[in-house]
Design an enzyme around this catalytic site. Structure first.
Site, PDB file in Angstrom:
ATOM      1  N   ASP A  11     -10.193   2.528   2.265  1.00 61.84           N
ATOM      2  CA  ASP A  11      -9.735   2.253   3.676  1.00 61.84           C
ATOM      3  C   ASP A  11     -10.762   3.135   5.429  1.00 61.84           C
ATOM      4  OD1 ASP A  11      -8.917   0.323   3.494  1.00 61.84           O
ATOM      5  OD2 ASP A  11      -7.169   0.584   3.893  1.00 61.84           O
ATOM      6  N   LYS A  62       0.715  -1.333   0.171  1.00 59.85           N
ATOM      7  CA  LYS A  62       0.209  -0.124  -0.126  1.00 59.85           C
ATOM      8  C   LYS A  62       0.878   1.189   0.352  1.00 59.85           C
ATOM      9  CE  LYS A  62      -4.444  -1.615   2.109  1.00 59.85           C
ATOM     10  NZ  LYS A  62      -5.023  -1.696   3.886  1.00 59.85           N
TER      11      LYS A  62
END
Ligand code: NAP
Length: 269
Positions: free
Chosen positions: A105, A69
């Protein structure tokens, strides 16, 4: 669904990726909306090479998961402000060979929380200071929540608290404070260690909203204890599905079938 030369391809890149619930969630969403797409999982060690494949093969978009990420940001053409602030990307879109990164997220966590409570002005404990805590923290801060970061290691906790302009407290201090909302962003309680929880039971007070972003198991020990104590509880599937809904809408321009996506994930679990 029949796949042909007009089918758009999407992917998740991670290592490991075999446990990912994203393929089942996105493929059900494509099917239920009639969108001609397919979503596949790839175990990827070298994220730079995976992005070259995205361009070469014309893959339309991808989810990026552990451990890529942060590193993936180096190889993108652009990233949106939320992703830049968080310092991590979990979603990319390929527009005519130009790769742009997003982070869904934190947006997913805010949506999941907002279904059950108001965030603005609330005292919110975020337990953990890893990648998920960072994403959740930045998005909650934008919504006007008053955050305290609570973490096992002081160094990481203080760093995140500094970036969020919030307070840091060590885990042992949790009993000294009062919170409206408590969010576990650590992996504590995840399968196979389902009998543990990140804080002691006595610190869970009636009336609190308790969210656990761990979704395997669906009802973690923390959520079970919180329910018994009279708290409002929010499980990790809600965040997962809402972050997936953001990805679906970004990629397809179609409103995400959130209930269908949630059912697909619940059935898979
Ligand atoms: P990470 O970057 O490795 O961070 C983990 C954090 O948890 C660190 O702050 C670490 O504290 C703390 N921690 C780990 N083990 C602990 C223990 N035994 N006791 C106390 N604290 C502990 O991980 P992440 O990427 O943030 O992911 C965390 C969890 O969130 C994972 O379970 C992941 O599956 C889940 N997640 C869920 C979603 C969703 O959509 N529901 C999305 C993303 C992630 P130290 O700093 O002291 O090491």
């Amino acid at each position: 669904m029949i796949f042909d030369t007009n089918t758009s391809v999407y992917a998740v890149f991670g290592d490991p990726v075999s446990h990912s619930l994203s393929p089942v969630m996105h493929n059900r969403a494509f099917e239920s909306t009639g969108y001609k797409g397919v979503y596949l999982a790839f175990g990827v060690k070298n994220i730079k090479n995976a992005l070259i494949s995205v361009i070469t093969l014309g893959i339309k978009g991808a989810s990026i998961t552990i451990p890529h990420k942060m590193e993936v940001m180096k190889y993108l053409d652009k990233a949106d402000d939320v992703a830049l602030q968080i310092g991590a990307v979990n979603t990319i879109i390929n527009i005519d060979g130009c790769l742009k990164g997003y982070n869904s997220d934190g947006l997913g966590a805010v949506k999941a929380l907002s279904e059950k409570t108001v965030i603005k002005g609330k005292n919110i404990a975020i337990i953990g200071a890893g990648g998920a805590a960072r994403a959740v923290g930045f998005c909650i801060m934008k919504e006007g929540g008053r955050i305290t970061v609570i973490n096992r290691s002081t160094e990481k906790g203080e760093r995140l608290a500094g970036d969020l302009s919030s307070d840091f407290r060590p885990l042992n201090d949790i009993g000294k404070m009062k919170f409206d909302i408590l969010i576990n962003t650590t992996p504590v309680g995840m399968t196979p260690h389902t009998d543990v929880m990140p804080i002691e039971r006595r610190y869970i007070e009636k009336g609190m909203v308790v969210m656990d972003i761990v979704y395997n198991p669906l009802k973690t020990r923390l959520l079970k204890e919180a329910k018994m104590a009279g708290c409002v509880t929010i499980d990790g599937v809600s965040m997962f599905v809402h972050q997936g809904a953001f990805q679906f809408e970004l990629w397809t321009g179609i409103k995400a079938p959130v209930d269908v996506m949630k059912n697909a994930v619940m059935n898979a679990l």
